[in-house]
Design a protein around this motif. Structure first.
Motif, short mmCIF file in Angstrom:
data_model
loop_
_atom_site.label_atom_id
_atom_site.label_comp_id
_atom_site.label_asym_id
_atom_site.label_seq_id
_atom_site.Cartn_x
_atom_site.Cartn_y
_atom_site.Cartn_z
N LYS A 66 0.83 -1.21 0.00
CA LYS A 66 0.00 0.00 0.00
C LYS A 66 0.87 1.26 0.00
CE LYS A 66 -3.73 2.14 2.65
NZ LYS A 66 -4.59 2.00 3.83
N SER A 67 1.90 1.27 0.83
CA SER A 67 2.77 2.45 0.86
C SER A 67 3.59 2.57 -0.42
CB SER A 67 3.69 2.42 2.08
OG SER A 67 4.62 1.38 1.98
N ILE A 91 2.55 1.72 -3.38
CA ILE A 91 1.64 2.22 -4.41
C ILE A 91 1.28 3.68 -4.16
CG2 ILE A 91 -0.73 2.04 -5.30
CD1 ILE A 91 -0.51 -1.00 -4.86
N GLU A 92 0.94 3.97 -2.90
CA GLU A 92 0.41 5.29 -2.56
C GLU A 92 1.47 6.39 -2.59
OE1 GLU A 92 -3.30 6.11 0.46
OE2 GLU A 92 -1.61 4.94 1.16
N TYR A 93 2.63 6.12 -2.04
CA TYR A 93 3.60 7.21 -1.84
C TYR A 93 4.80 7.16 -2.77
CZ TYR A 93 0.81 7.54 2.37
OH TYR A 93 -0.25 7.64 3.23
N LYS A 149 -4.66 3.76 -9.02
CA LYS A 149 -3.97 3.78 -7.74
C LYS A 149 -4.94 3.71 -6.55
CE LYS A 149 -1.34 7.39 -5.78
NZ LYS A 149 -0.28 8.38 -5.91
N GLN A 150 -5.99 4.53 -6.58
CA GLN A 150 -6.93 4.58 -5.46
C GLN A 150 -7.71 3.26 -5.31
OE1 GLN A 150 -7.04 6.91 -3.10
NE2 GLN A 150 -8.44 5.52 -2.07
N GLN A 152 -6.66 0.29 -6.13
CA GLN A 152 -5.75 -0.71 -5.58
C GLN A 152 -5.57 -0.51 -4.07
OE1 GLN A 152 -2.07 -0.91 -7.75
NE2 GLN A 152 -3.04 -1.76 -9.56
N VAL A 153 -5.46 0.74 -3.65
CA VAL A 153 -5.33 1.04 -2.23
C VAL A 153 -6.60 0.60 -1.49
CG1 VAL A 153 -5.19 2.95 -0.56
CG2 VAL A 153 -3.65 2.90 -2.53
N ASP A 154 -7.77 0.84 -2.08
CA ASP A 154 -9.03 0.42 -1.47
C ASP A 154 -9.10 -1.10 -1.35
OD1 ASP A 154 -9.77 3.06 -1.26
OD2 ASP A 154 -11.12 3.02 -3.01
N THR A 197 -6.94 -2.17 1.48
CA THR A 197 -7.63 -1.86 2.74
C THR A 197 -8.70 -2.90 3.04
OG1 THR A 197 -7.20 0.49 2.41
CG2 THR A 197 -8.94 -0.09 3.98
#
Length: 175
Positions: free
Chosen positions: A45-46, A48-50, A127-128, A130-132, A135
């Protein structure tokens, strides 16, 4: 003759006690694997996100930062993505990696089903999304961990006691 009987009694009690300890530890091993997989997902997650790391590199980073057997899945997946000359999808490679290393962990079929479904989103969604999905998967793991912790507390004492009592029962029957 009496010495042999005493040794037999001691070995029976030790063996049954160890069996009880092993059975009481099985839930703990599954719990450790679930927590390690959650750790891997949080790292992803990190990534992908950051950092916006490409998927093969992100999976390689995860494999280095987690422990076996979970790290083996991510390591194999990373290598498969890098060496994908046959044009297989990311999901097909994910399933193949899971099948190879599935037997090395204590996770159950329900856990693997969620993990396999998570693989459907790898590399395809924005991206969002994948993060969801990460989660959602970590929420499932949290729920399973809560259940396992409650069950383990009850079962650990029971299995240890059953191991010792079973050994004593065997001694009474065969004495």
């Amino acid at each position: 003759m009496t010495l042999i009987r005493v040794i037999g009694v001691a070995l029976t009690l030790v063996a049954s006690g160890v069996l009880g300890l092993y059975l009481s530890g099985l839930g703990k091993f599954r719990l450790q694997d679930l927590l390690e997989f959650k750790k891997a997902l949080l790292i992803l997650k990190s990534e992908i996100e950051y950092v916006a790391t490409p998927l093969p590199e992100a999976m390689a980073n995860i494999s280095v930062r987690t422990t076996k057997p979970i790290s083996l899945i991510f390591e194999h997946y990373s290598q498969s993505l890098k060496n994908n000359s046959e044009g297989e999808t990311a999901y097909q490679l994910w399933i193949a990696s899971i099948k190879i290393h599935k037997q090395k962990s204590f996770l159950k079929d329900d856990d693997w089903e969620i993990i396999e479904n998570f693989g459907k989103t790898l590399g395809y969604l924005d991206k969002q999304m994948q993060v969801d999905t990460i989660t959602f998967t970590t929420d499932y793991i949290d729920a399973q961990v809560s259940k396992l912790q409650e069950i383990n507390e009850k079962n650990q004492r029971m299995y240890r006691s059953l191991g010792v009592v079973g050994g004593i029962l065997l001694l009474v029957i065969f004495w």
